[in-house]
Scaffold this active site. Structure first.
Site, PDB file in Angstrom:
ATOM      1  CG  HIS A 163      47.202 -34.454 -26.797  1.00 16.26           C
ATOM      2  ND1 HIS A 163      46.759 -33.428 -26.016  1.00 16.26           N
ATOM      3  CD2 HIS A 163      47.974 -33.883 -27.752  1.00 16.26           C
ATOM      4  CE1 HIS A 163      47.242 -32.286 -26.469  1.00 16.26           C
ATOM      5  NE2 HIS A 163      47.983 -32.527 -27.529  1.00 16.26           N
TER       6      HIS A 163
ATOM      7  CD  GLU B 178      45.790 -35.253 -22.503  1.00 20.66           C
ATOM      8  OE1 GLU B 178      46.688 -35.149 -23.352  1.00 20.66           O
ATOM      9  OE2 GLU B 178      44.716 -34.617 -22.581  1.00 20.66           O
TER      10      GLU B 178
ATOM     11  CG  HIS C 176      45.831 -31.215 -22.637  1.00 23.32           C
ATOM     12  ND1 HIS C 176      45.248 -31.622 -23.804  1.00 23.32           N
ATOM     13  CD2 HIS C 176      45.658 -29.871 -22.584  1.00 23.32           C
ATOM     14  CE1 HIS C 176      44.729 -30.565 -24.430  1.00 23.32           C
ATOM     15  NE2 HIS C 176      44.968 -29.495 -23.708  1.00 23.32           N
TER      16      HIS C 176
ATOM     17  CD  GLU D  97      43.764 -37.156 -27.935  1.00 17.97           C
ATOM     18  OE1 GLU D  97      43.824 -37.718 -26.831  1.00 17.97           O
ATOM     19  OE2 GLU D  97      43.647 -35.924 -28.072  1.00 17.97           O
TER      20      GLU D  97
ATOM     21  NE  ARG E 152      63.973 -35.869 -24.445  1.00 21.86           N
ATOM     22  CZ  ARG E 152      63.532 -36.267 -23.354  1.00 21.86           C
ATOM     23  NH1 ARG E 152      64.233 -37.031 -22.638  1.00 21.86           N
ATOM     24  NH2 ARG E 152      62.390 -35.928 -22.978  1.00 21.86           N
TER      25      ARG E 152
HETATM   26 ZN    ZN Z   1      45.345 -33.567 -24.508  1.00 16.81          ZN
END
Ligand code: ZN
Ligand code: NAG
Ligand code: NAG
Ligand code: NAG
Ligand code: NAG
Length: 398
Positions: free
Chosen positions: A285, A197, A194, A359, A215
Site C-alpha cells: 500500500h 496507490e 487500493h 505502506e 510472481r
Molecule cells: Zn491502501
C-alpha cells in the site's frame, strides 16, 4: 538469491481505476488536472478541532489522502487533504477562523509533480523499445507485459486466472519459480488493492524484473464512487466491525457481506487452497512509510509476537540502509489505525504465519502522486526489506 530454489511467490495485482497517466501528444502530465491544487496537512490538537475538520472535509468534499476515511480524523491524527485552488481558499479561511494550525504541504500539485518527473512521462510509452519499470503503467500495459512474460519465460513464469473481476476481466496471477515436483514454500504478494496507490503495482513489476522467480499477479477492476467496496475491508475477519463503514459512499465501505467482492472471494479461495504452502502474505500500500503486521482489528499482540516483530525490525533496518528512509513498524492497529476485515488479518487468521502490509513512500510530500523519478529508489529499498523478510521466514523461528 539463494532462496530462489525454495520459495516461489505469487504476485497478484489489484488494479482499480488505473488509467494511462498521460494523454499522448500533450505536454502536461495527467492532463494538467492538478493545476493549482494544494495539499494541506492538519493535525487536530483536540477533539473540537477534529470535529471541525471532519465537517469541513465532508462539506467541501475534499480528496482525503490521509487518513483512510473521514471517520478516522481525530485528535493527533495526521490529516492530508487535496483541494482545488478555489476550495483551498475556503478551507484555509475556515481553518484560520477556527485558529487551527495547518501546513501547506504542496502549493501547486501540478507544478510539483512535473518538476519531479522532468516530464519523462510525456514520451510515447508504447514506442519504448523495452518495458520501462520506472514509469506508471496502465492496466492494459501491465496485462500485456504479463502475457509477454508468460510466453517468453515459460520456464519460470506461470500465469493463471483465479477468477473474474466485477467488470468481467480475468484476475491474473503470476506464479514465479522453477517447475518442480517438490513441495515449495511460497510467498503471496499483492500490490494495488487500493487503486490510487500507484507505487504498489510499480513495486510488483519491479519485483518480477529483479527476481524472475516469484510472481503471481492479478488484476481487479474499476468501480464508480459509491458503488465500490473497500477491498481491504471485505475479508471475513471481524468483518465490518471497528474501522470499517456500512455506508456505501464511504471510502472504507465493507460491502454487503464478507467476500461480496468477486476479487476478494477469488483470492481468498486461492489462498485457502494453498495455505499450507504459503508462508508469508505481503500486501503493498501507500503512503505512510510503515511496515505493519496483525492485528488490524484490535489492540492486541499476536502469539509469537517477538518472531514477527524481529522480522519487521530487520526488514525496516535493511530498507533504511539504502537511502536512509525511515519506516515505523508495529501492529497495524496501534501503528496506523484500527480496521476490520483487512486482507492481512485474514491471511494471518487463516494460518499464514507471516502477514505484513507495507505502506510505501512517502510521508505526504507527494502522497499518492509519488513522482516516477522516485519509483526506482523506492523499489530498490523495498526489495531489500522483502528479501530480508523472506530470509527470515526460512529460518526456524519458533
Ligand atoms: Zn491502501
Ligand atoms: C474558481 O474561481 C474562479 C474565480 O475566483 C472562477 O472563475 C472559477 O470558475 C472557479 N473554478 C471552479 C472550478 O469553481
Ligand atoms: C500462460 O502460458 C501457457 C502456455 O505456456 C498457457 O497455457 C496459459 O494459458 C497462459 N496463461 C494465461 C492466463 O493466459
Ligand atoms: C536483514 O537485516 C538485518 C538488520 O539490518 C541484517 O542484520 C541482516 O543481515 C539482514 N538479512 C538479510 C538476509 O538481508
Ligand atoms: C508459536 O510458536 C509455537 C512454538 O513455540 C508454535 O507451535 C506455534 O505454531 C506458533 N504459533 C504461530 C501462530 O505461529
Amino acid at each position: 538469491m539463494k532462496l530462489d530454489r525454495r520459495v516461489s511467490a505469487f504476485l497478484p495485482f489489484w488494479l482499480l481505476f488505473l488509467q494511462p497517466a498521460v494523454v499522448l501528444g500533450q505536454s502536461y502530465l495527467y492532463d494538467n488536472r492538478y493545476a493549482g491544487d494544494k495539499v494541506i496537512r492538519v493535525v487536530p490538537e483536540n477533539d473540537q478541532e477534529a470535529q471541525t475538520l471532519k465537517i469541513l472535509s465532508q462539506q467541501l468534499k475534499v480528496d482525503l489522502w490521509q487518513p483512510g476515511s473521514i471517520s478516522y480524523i481525530s485528535k493527533g491524527a495526521v490529516t492530508d487533504v487535496r483541494v482545488s485552488r478555489n476550495t483551498s481558499q475556503i478551507l484555509l479561511h475556515y481553518l484560520q477562523q477556527a485558529n487551527i494550525q495547518y501546513i501547506v504541504l504542496i502549493s501547486d500539485l501540478q507544478k510539483a509533480v512535473e518538476e519531479q518527473s522532468g516530464l519523462t512521462s510525456s514520451r510515447n510509452r508504447r514506442s519504448l523499445p523495452e518495458y520501462s519499470y520506472e514509469i506508471y503503467h496502465s492496466l492494459e500495459e501491465i496485462q500485456s507485459w504479463m502475457h509477454h512474460l508468460n510466453k517468453t519465460h515459460s520456464d519460470l513464469v506461470h500465469m493463471l486466472s483465479v477468477g473474474k473481476s466485477y467488470e468481467g476481466r480475468p484476475l491474473l496471477v503470476l506464479k514465479l519459480g522453477k517447475r518442480s515436483r517438490a513441495y515449495k514454500k511460497a510467498v503471496w504478494i499483492d500490490c494495488g488493492i487500493h487503486a490510487r496507490e500507484w507505487i504498489g503495482p510499480a513495486f510488483c513489476q519491479w519485483f518480477v524484473k529483479e527476481d524472475r522467480f516469484w510472481r503471481k499477479t492479478r488484476s481487479r477492476n474499476s468501480r464508480f464512487r459509491c458503488h465500490g467496496v473497500d477491498a481491504n475491508r471485505n475479508w471475513k475477519v471481524k468483518w465490518c466491525d471497528e474501522g470499517a463503514s456500512i455506508h456505501p459512499c464511504d471510502d472504507t465501505y465493507c460491502g454487503p457481506f464478507p467476500e461480496s467482492e468477486p476479487e476478494v472471494k477469488a483470492v481468498a479461495h486461492f489462498l485457502r487452497k494453498h495455505r499450507k504452502q504459503i508462508k508469508a502474505y505481503l500486501s503493498f500500500h501507500a503512503y505512510a512509510q510503515m511496515l505493519l503486521y496483525p492485528y488490524s482489528y484490535k489492540y492486541a499482540t499476536i502469539p509469537n509476537f517477538s518472531c514477527v516483530e524481529s522480522a519487521a525490525f530487520n526488514a525496516v533496518n535493511a530498507l533504511q540502509s539504502v537511502y536512509g528512509i525511515r519506516y515505523r513498524y508495529g501492529p497495524a492497529s496501534s501503528t496506523l489505525y484500527v480496521s476490520s476485515g483487512s486482507s492481512m488479518d485474514w491471511a494471518y487468521k487463516n494460518g499464514i504465519p507471516y502477514a505484513f502490509a507495507f505502506e510505501l513512500r512517502d510521508t505526504g510530500h507527494f502522497g499518492f502522486l509519488l513522482p516516477e523519478t522516485l519509483i526506482k529508489p523506492t523499489c530498490t529499498e523495498t526489495m531489500l526489506a522483502v528479501k530480508n523478510i523472506t530470509m527470515h521466514l526460512l529460518k526456524k523461528c519458533h
